[in-house]
Design an enzyme around this catalytic site. Structure first.
Site, PDB file in Angstrom:
ATOM      1  N   ASP A 117      31.405  43.282  41.081  1.00 34.75           N
ATOM      2  CA  ASP A 117      32.508  42.735  40.118  1.00 34.75           C
ATOM      3  C   ASP A 117      31.752  42.051  39.072  1.00 34.75           C
ATOM      4  OD1 ASP A 117      31.978  40.452  41.654  1.00 34.75           O
ATOM      5  OD2 ASP A 117      33.982  39.763  41.812  1.00 34.75           O
ATOM      6  N   LYS A 168      31.482  27.250  46.478  1.00 34.94           N
ATOM      7  CA  LYS A 168      32.827  26.865  45.902  1.00 34.94           C
ATOM      8  C   LYS A 168      32.831  25.162  46.531  1.00 34.94           C
ATOM      9  CE  LYS A 168      34.311  31.059  45.368  1.00 34.94           C
ATOM     10  NZ  LYS A 168      34.087  32.264  46.254  1.00 34.94           N
ATOM     11  N   ASP A 226      31.734  37.338  35.938  1.00 35.96           N
ATOM     12  CA  ASP A 226      32.216  37.985  37.109  1.00 35.96           C
ATOM     13  C   ASP A 226      33.722  38.369  36.580  1.00 35.96           C
ATOM     14  OD1 ASP A 226      34.343  37.839  39.341  1.00 35.96           O
ATOM     15  OD2 ASP A 226      32.898  36.485  40.448  1.00 35.96           O
TER      16      ASP A 226
HETATM   17  N1  GDD Z   1      32.454  45.462  51.913  1.00 36.68           N
HETATM   18  C1  GDD Z   1      32.991  44.160  51.860  1.00 36.68           C
HETATM   19  N2  GDD Z   1      33.559  43.565  52.865  1.00 36.68           N
HETATM   20  N3  GDD Z   1      32.872  43.622  50.782  1.00 36.68           N
HETATM   21  C2  GDD Z   1      33.205  42.456  50.506  1.00 36.68           C
HETATM   22  C3  GDD Z   1      33.937  41.481  51.518  1.00 36.68           C
HETATM   23  C4  GDD Z   1      33.909  42.160  52.954  1.00 36.68           C
HETATM   24  O1  GDD Z   1      34.624  41.773  53.687  1.00 36.68           O
HETATM   25  N4  GDD Z   1      34.244  40.444  51.165  1.00 36.68           N
HETATM   26  C5  GDD Z   1      34.083  40.439  49.962  1.00 36.68           C
HETATM   27  N5  GDD Z   1      33.383  41.579  49.464  1.00 36.68           N
HETATM   28  C6  GDD Z   1      32.569  41.929  48.053  1.00 36.68           C
HETATM   29  C7  GDD Z   1      33.626  42.025  46.913  1.00 36.68           C
HETATM   30  O2  GDD Z   1      34.230  43.141  46.589  1.00 36.68           O
HETATM   31  C8  GDD Z   1      32.863  41.610  45.741  1.00 36.68           C
HETATM   32  O3  GDD Z   1      32.069  42.923  45.026  1.00 36.68           O
HETATM   33  C9  GDD Z   1      31.717  40.705  46.349  1.00 36.68           C
HETATM   34  O4  GDD Z   1      31.655  40.979  47.831  1.00 36.68           O
HETATM   35  C10 GDD Z   1      31.941  39.164  46.081  1.00 36.68           C
HETATM   36  O5  GDD Z   1      33.349  38.802  46.497  1.00 36.68           O
HETATM   37  P1  GDD Z   1      34.599  38.069  45.609  1.00 36.68           P
HETATM   38  O6  GDD Z   1      35.529  37.967  46.173  1.00 36.68           O
HETATM   39  O7  GDD Z   1      34.239  38.633  44.410  1.00 36.68           O
HETATM   40  O8  GDD Z   1      33.528  36.506  45.587  1.00 36.68           O
HETATM   41  P2  GDD Z   1      33.678  35.458  44.582  1.00 36.68           P
HETATM   42  O9  GDD Z   1      33.535  36.042  43.334  1.00 36.68           O
HETATM   43  O10 GDD Z   1      34.575  34.509  44.804  1.00 36.68           O
HETATM   44  O11 GDD Z   1      32.215  34.745  44.870  1.00 36.68           O
HETATM   45  C11 GDD Z   1      30.922  35.357  45.117  1.00 36.68           C
HETATM   46  O12 GDD Z   1      30.660  35.858  43.898  1.00 36.68           O
HETATM   47  C12 GDD Z   1      30.303  34.785  42.950  1.00 36.68           C
HETATM   48  C13 GDD Z   1      29.569  35.276  41.539  1.00 36.68           C
HETATM   49  O13 GDD Z   1      30.496  35.978  40.963  1.00 36.68           O
HETATM   50  C14 GDD Z   1      30.032  34.527  45.661  1.00 36.68           C
HETATM   51  O14 GDD Z   1      28.953  35.437  45.892  1.00 36.68           O
HETATM   52  C15 GDD Z   1      29.577  33.450  45.066  1.00 36.68           C
HETATM   53  O15 GDD Z   1      28.512  32.471  45.548  1.00 36.68           O
HETATM   54  C16 GDD Z   1      29.096  33.860  43.689  1.00 36.68           C
HETATM   55  O16 GDD Z   1      28.804  32.584  42.512  1.00 36.68           O
HETATM   56 MG    MG Z   2      33.894  37.939  42.328  1.00 41.65          MG
END
Ligand code: GDD
Ligand code: MG
Length: 363
Positions: A117, A168, A226
């Protein structure tokens, strides 16, 4: 931008539920939402390809069966694509470990991992080269944001070595955050426990740092976003249409708006600010649309004004209605004269009667 890197494999994390993007993600997973005219991932795939990635394993979970019909074997992108599905979501680390079964890379090879994303302008090739030159276990792309509490906070020492990973945290020690693009040495992926729920952010990265392995930061200040919230999603589409981030997947020239086949925009309508107009969508005379995503087959009637919003597939925004910073679900109808703003979301198929009341969180 053709790269001289040897063929690189990647894992794309696309299993999340996209909760913050509901109702858009009720029917379509976040990575497939139309963004600047194509599924979001098309931009990431095309950029990865341009930096030498040749094979990508999709780690799917939520709405897993929708990915392969969208991208097939990847030939259209010059890529070879593989789809691996978790029976139950395994978290980011578990998903990487699970998808690694489909990698062909050897234990010492670099493997790229991408959150599904993210729009990023950073130089993936440079990140991979730095990783290989310093023989790191993992190299994290880092960027700077105003509010690090919503991300992984990543302090580094003067040599770029990551000294902590604070996911976070309410008390960030730096504005530098994890930008969601990693280079892992393959053997490090294989050390993640199998068939278990694991978070790379909360377990793997802190564990590697604690055990003294080299986790590097690759920091830069290029375009980064993001798209996990409605406001960010609309911004991403807008930035791509306006050309603020170059994407080889953009289905037309950059400019004030991008219209897909069969879209009908009245010469007396104003469509601007990086708006994407979906296939067969209609914008009637006297309507104004700015910085928005209009999905396929939606209708914006005369005199309506839509700003910084998403209008879902087949939805109708009736005459004289004001929509600002809002999400209108698929097939919803916003009756004439309504005013929707400040993050309001209308669920798919809902019909708001004409001028019934004000749907605004600030009234
Ligand atoms: N296959 C799979 N299985 N993918 C997953 C799962 C899972 O259980 N959980 C999350 N994902 C994928 C989501 O589809 C997304 O592409 C990515 O992992 C990160 O998940 P998000 O839900 O978007 O996390 P976030 O935005 O809150 O936080 C993450 O991204 C940030 C940067 O945008 C973390 O990596 C943070 O540390 C980072 O700063
Ligand atoms: Mg994200």
């Amino acid at each position: 931008m053709e790269s001289s890197l040897p063929d690189l494999e990647a894992i794309l994390l696309v299993g999340g539920q996209g909760t913050r993007l509901r109702p858009l993600t009720l029917g379509t997973p976040k990575p497939l939402l139309p963004t600047a005219g194509v599924p979001f991932l098309a931009h990431q795939l095309a950029r990865a390809r341009s930096f030498g990635v040749r094979r990508i394993v999709f780690a799917t979970s939520y709405k897993a069966s929708m990915f392969e019909p969208a991208f097939g074997d990847g030939a259209a992108f010059g890529l070879s694509l593989e789809y691996i599905t978790e029976e139950t979501p395994l978290g980011t680390g578990g998903a990487i470990r699970n998808a690694a079964e489909a990698l062909t890379s050897g234990p010492d090879d670099p493997v790229l991992i991408l959150n599904g994303d993210i729009l990023s302008g950073h130089d993936i090739e440079h990140q991979v080269r730095m990783h290989c030159a310093q023989q790191a276990a993992v190299t994290l792309h880092l960027t700077e944001v105003d509010d690090p509490t919503r991300f992984g906070c990543v302090p580094t020492d003067e040599n770029g070595r990551v000294t902590a990973f604070l996911e976070k945290t309410p008390n960030p020690v730096t504005n530098r955050i994890n930008a969601g693009c990693y280079v892992f040495t393959r053997s490090v992926i294989d050390s993640i426990p199998k068939d278990q729920v694991v978070s790379v952010e909360r377990e793997t990265f802190p564990g590697l740092i604690a055990s003294g392995q080299l986790v590097l930061g690759y920091a830069d200040r290029t375009y980064w976003l993001d798209v996990g919230t409605p406001a960010a999603f609309v911004q991403g589409s807008r930035d791509l249409v306006l050309g603020r981030l170059q994407s080889p997947a953009l289905p037309g020239p950059t400019g004030e708006y991008l219209a897909l086949d069969g879209a009908r925009i009245s010469p007396e309508a104003k469509v601007q600010g990086g708006t994407a107009v979906g296939a067969r969508a209609v914008v009637e005379a006297g309507a104004t649309v700015a910085g928005s995503v209009l999905s396929d087959d939606c209708v914006i009637e005369s005199g309506a004004s839509v700003t910084d919003s998403v209008v879902g597939k087949g939805a109708r925004v009736c005459a004289g209605t004001v929509v600002r910073d809002a999400v209108i679900g698929d097939r919803a109808v916003v009756g004439a004269g309504n005013e929707l703003q400040n993050g309001v979301r209308i669920w798919p198929g809902i019909e708001l009667p004409e001028r019934a009341m004000r749907y605004s969180s600030d009234v």
